[in-house]
Design a protein around this motif. Structure first.
Motif, PDB file in Angstrom:
ATOM      1  N   GLU A  49       0.819  -1.210   0.000  1.00  0.00           N
ATOM      2  CA  GLU A  49       0.000   0.000   0.000  1.00  0.00           C
ATOM      3  C   GLU A  49       0.854   1.263   0.000  1.00  0.00           C
ATOM      4  O   GLU A  49       0.525   2.239  -0.658  1.00  0.00           O
ATOM      5  CB  GLU A  49      -0.906   0.022   1.234  1.00  0.00           C
ATOM      6  CG  GLU A  49      -1.983  -1.017   1.238  1.00  0.00           C
ATOM      7  CD  GLU A  49      -2.761  -0.997   2.536  1.00  0.00           C
ATOM      8  OE1 GLU A  49      -2.731   0.025   3.250  1.00  0.00           O
ATOM      9  OE2 GLU A  49      -3.405  -2.007   2.840  1.00  0.00           O
ATOM     10  N   ARG A  50       1.942   1.234   0.768  1.00  0.00           N
ATOM     11  CA  ARG A  50       2.829   2.403   0.854  1.00  0.00           C
ATOM     12  C   ARG A  50       4.083   2.240   0.015  1.00  0.00           C
ATOM     13  O   ARG A  50       4.514   3.167  -0.648  1.00  0.00           O
ATOM     14  CB  ARG A  50       3.227   2.647   2.308  1.00  0.00           C
ATOM     15  CG  ARG A  50       2.057   3.062   3.176  1.00  0.00           C
ATOM     16  CD  ARG A  50       2.466   3.255   4.602  1.00  0.00           C
ATOM     17  NE  ARG A  50       3.458   4.317   4.709  1.00  0.00           N
ATOM     18  CZ  ARG A  50       4.187   4.528   5.783  1.00  0.00           C
ATOM     19  NH1 ARG A  50       4.048   3.762   6.838  1.00  0.00           N
ATOM     20  NH2 ARG A  50       5.067   5.497   5.820  1.00  0.00           N
ATOM     21  N   ALA A  51       4.683   1.059   0.083  1.00  0.00           N
ATOM     22  CA  ALA A  51       5.949   0.821  -0.625  1.00  0.00           C
ATOM     23  C   ALA A  51       6.183  -0.682  -0.742  1.00  0.00           C
ATOM     24  O   ALA A  51       5.567  -1.483  -0.034  1.00  0.00           O
ATOM     25  CB  ALA A  51       7.106   1.478   0.111  1.00  0.00           C
ATOM     26  N   THR A  52       7.094  -1.035  -1.641  1.00  0.00           N
ATOM     27  CA  THR A  52       7.482  -2.427  -1.833  1.00  0.00           C
ATOM     28  C   THR A  52       8.995  -2.509  -1.868  1.00  0.00           C
ATOM     29  O   THR A  52       9.647  -1.716  -2.556  1.00  0.00           O
ATOM     30  CB  THR A  52       6.898  -2.988  -3.147  1.00  0.00           C
ATOM     31  OG1 THR A  52       5.490  -2.810  -3.144  1.00  0.00           O
ATOM     32  CG2 THR A  52       7.215  -4.462  -3.305  1.00  0.00           C
ATOM     33  N   LEU A  53       9.556  -3.450  -1.124  1.00  0.00           N
ATOM     34  CA  LEU A  53      10.997  -3.707  -1.116  1.00  0.00           C
ATOM     35  C   LEU A  53      11.243  -4.933  -1.981  1.00  0.00           C
ATOM     36  O   LEU A  53      10.801  -6.031  -1.650  1.00  0.00           O
ATOM     37  CB  LEU A  53      11.487  -3.957   0.308  1.00  0.00           C
ATOM     38  CG  LEU A  53      11.230  -2.842   1.311  1.00  0.00           C
ATOM     39  CD1 LEU A  53      11.563  -3.304   2.721  1.00  0.00           C
ATOM     40  CD2 LEU A  53      12.043  -1.611   0.942  1.00  0.00           C
ATOM     41  N   VAL A  54      11.925  -4.740  -3.101  1.00  0.00           N
ATOM     42  CA  VAL A  54      12.199  -5.835  -4.032  1.00  0.00           C
ATOM     43  C   VAL A  54      13.672  -6.200  -3.907  1.00  0.00           C
ATOM     44  O   VAL A  54      14.550  -5.373  -4.129  1.00  0.00           O
ATOM     45  CB  VAL A  54      11.881  -5.425  -5.486  1.00  0.00           C
ATOM     46  CG1 VAL A  54      12.177  -6.578  -6.432  1.00  0.00           C
ATOM     47  CG2 VAL A  54      10.435  -4.982  -5.607  1.00  0.00           C
ATOM     48  N   GLN A  55      13.923  -7.453  -3.532  1.00  0.00           N
ATOM     49  CA  GLN A  55      15.285  -7.942  -3.351  1.00  0.00           C
ATOM     50  C   GLN A  55      15.624  -8.929  -4.453  1.00  0.00           C
ATOM     51  O   GLN A  55      14.930  -9.929  -4.625  1.00  0.00           O
ATOM     52  CB  GLN A  55      15.427  -8.615  -1.987  1.00  0.00           C
ATOM     53  CG  GLN A  55      16.767  -9.276  -1.773  1.00  0.00           C
ATOM     54  CD  GLN A  55      16.832 -10.052  -0.468  1.00  0.00           C
ATOM     55  OE1 GLN A  55      15.943  -9.962   0.368  1.00  0.00           O
ATOM     56  NE2 GLN A  55      17.880 -10.820  -0.308  1.00  0.00           N
ATOM     57  N   PHE A  56      16.694  -8.653  -5.192  1.00  0.00           N
ATOM     58  CA  PHE A  56      17.202  -9.600  -6.180  1.00  0.00           C
ATOM     59  C   PHE A  56      18.311 -10.398  -5.516  1.00  0.00           C
ATOM     60  O   PHE A  56      19.276  -9.835  -4.999  1.00  0.00           O
ATOM     61  CB  PHE A  56      17.743  -8.862  -7.412  1.00  0.00           C
ATOM     62  CG  PHE A  56      16.652  -8.352  -8.304  1.00  0.00           C
ATOM     63  CD1 PHE A  56      16.175  -9.129  -9.343  1.00  0.00           C
ATOM     64  CD2 PHE A  56      16.087  -7.112  -8.094  1.00  0.00           C
ATOM     65  CE1 PHE A  56      15.154  -8.671 -10.160  1.00  0.00           C
ATOM     66  CE2 PHE A  56      15.076  -6.639  -8.900  1.00  0.00           C
ATOM     67  CZ  PHE A  56      14.610  -7.421  -9.938  1.00  0.00           C
ATOM     68  N   SER A  57      18.148 -11.728  -5.505  1.00  0.00           N
ATOM     69  CA  SER A  57      19.083 -12.627  -4.834  1.00  0.00           C
ATOM     70  C   SER A  57      19.524 -13.730  -5.772  1.00  0.00           C
ATOM     71  O   SER A  57      18.974 -13.897  -6.855  1.00  0.00           O
ATOM     72  CB  SER A  57      18.410 -13.265  -3.616  1.00  0.00           C
ATOM     73  OG  SER A  57      17.982 -12.296  -2.710  1.00  0.00           O
ATOM     74  N   SER A  58      20.504 -14.482  -5.318  1.00  0.00           N
ATOM     75  CA  SER A  58      20.936 -15.680  -6.028  1.00  0.00           C
ATOM     76  C   SER A  58      21.226 -16.772  -4.998  1.00  0.00           C
ATOM     77  O   SER A  58      21.423 -16.483  -3.815  1.00  0.00           O
ATOM     78  CB  SER A  58      22.165 -15.395  -6.897  1.00  0.00           C
ATOM     79  OG  SER A  58      23.188 -14.841  -6.118  1.00  0.00           O
ATOM     80  N   ALA A  59      21.246 -17.992  -5.439  1.00  0.00           N
ATOM     81  CA  ALA A  59      21.367 -19.133  -4.535  1.00  0.00           C
ATOM     82  C   ALA A  59      22.704 -19.149  -3.782  1.00  0.00           C
ATOM     83  O   ALA A  59      22.766 -19.563  -2.627  1.00  0.00           O
ATOM     84  CB  ALA A  59      21.204 -20.429  -5.320  1.00  0.00           C
ATOM     85  N   PHE A  60      23.767 -18.688  -4.399  1.00  0.00           N
ATOM     86  CA  PHE A  60      25.099 -18.777  -3.798  1.00  0.00           C
ATOM     87  C   PHE A  60      25.489 -17.527  -3.018  1.00  0.00           C
ATOM     88  O   PHE A  60      26.606 -17.391  -2.558  1.00  0.00           O
ATOM     89  CB  PHE A  60      26.147 -19.032  -4.892  1.00  0.00           C
ATOM     90  CG  PHE A  60      26.122 -17.994  -5.973  1.00  0.00           C
ATOM     91  CD1 PHE A  60      26.804 -16.810  -5.835  1.00  0.00           C
ATOM     92  CD2 PHE A  60      25.388 -18.210  -7.129  1.00  0.00           C
ATOM     93  CE1 PHE A  60      26.769 -15.846  -6.828  1.00  0.00           C
ATOM     94  CE2 PHE A  60      25.353 -17.258  -8.125  1.00  0.00           C
ATOM     95  CZ  PHE A  60      26.050 -16.074  -7.976  1.00  0.00           C
ATOM     96  N   CYS A  61      24.581 -16.600  -2.821  1.00  0.00           N
ATOM     97  CA  CYS A  61      24.859 -15.299  -2.210  1.00  0.00           C
ATOM     98  C   CYS A  61      24.662 -15.349  -0.698  1.00  0.00           C
ATOM     99  O   CYS A  61      23.523 -15.459  -0.225  1.00  0.00           O
ATOM    100  CB  CYS A  61      23.946 -14.251  -2.862  1.00  0.00           C
ATOM    101  SG  CYS A  61      23.948 -12.660  -2.063  1.00  0.00           S
ATOM    102  N   ALA A  62      25.749 -15.259   0.065  1.00  0.00           N
ATOM    103  CA  ALA A  62      25.647 -15.274   1.527  1.00  0.00           C
ATOM    104  C   ALA A  62      25.004 -14.002   2.086  1.00  0.00           C
ATOM    105  O   ALA A  62      24.156 -14.093   2.981  1.00  0.00           O
ATOM    106  CB  ALA A  62      27.014 -15.497   2.135  1.00  0.00           C
ATOM    107  N   PRO A  63      25.345 -12.798   1.615  1.00  0.00           N
ATOM    108  CA  PRO A  63      24.699 -11.593   2.159  1.00  0.00           C
ATOM    109  C   PRO A  63      23.205 -11.513   1.845  1.00  0.00           C
ATOM    110  O   PRO A  63      22.473 -10.757   2.484  1.00  0.00           O
ATOM    111  CB  PRO A  63      25.440 -10.439   1.493  1.00  0.00           C
ATOM    112  CG  PRO A  63      26.702 -10.997   0.976  1.00  0.00           C
ATOM    113  CD  PRO A  63      26.440 -12.451   0.725  1.00  0.00           C
TER     114      PRO A  63
END
Length: 137
Positions: free
Chosen positions: A50-64
């Motif tokens: 409704e206010r905002a959306t946090l979109v995270q792009f990740s990968s399987a081997f990514c520790a952070p």
């Protein structure tokens, strides 16, 4: 003697580059190239917040990416009207190319209309994400 000078110069340059990259990593900022870019519910697979959306792009081997998922989940739980969406970069290469995602994790802060208003490359801090949400609304 010349070899030693070259070696010291290369080490100094590499150290300076590393310090600069570390300072920029995770910082939530505005990019001029993001002007006009939008994401909708069809592309994300879920409804926008409704206010905002946090979109995270990740990968399987990514520790952070795991730590970033935790931080963004906490922020979405704290701030009403905010949704967190995680997208596997390997499965959505069309979005990765269109949005200039160069490394994971990359977090995009979308306003209620789906416009990209902020971006963080690397693991962002919770306080920075909350501050960016205040500017997205």
């Amino acid at each position: 003697m010349t070899g030693l000078v070259v070696c010291v110069a290369v080490l100094a340059a590499a150290s300076a580059y590393g310090v600069l990259q570390r300072r920029r990593s995770g910082r939530v900022r505005v990019r001029r190239r993001d002007d006009g870019k939008r994401l909708g519910a069809a592309e994300l697979g879920v409804e926008l917040g409704e206010r905002a959306t946090l979109v995270q792009f990740s990968s399987a081997f990514c520790a952070p990416c795991r730590a970033t998922r935790r931080v963004l989940g906490e922020v979405a739980g704290l701030v009403p009207g905010v949704t967190h969406v995680e997208i596997d970069a390997e499965d959505h290469l069309d979005l990765v190319r269109r949005l200039d995602i160069l490394k994971t994790p990359t977090v995009l802060v979308l306003d209620a209309d789906g416009r990209v208003v902020r971006r963080a490359t690397g693991q962002p801090r919770k306080a920075d994400v909350i501050a960016a949400l205040g500017e997205a609304v």
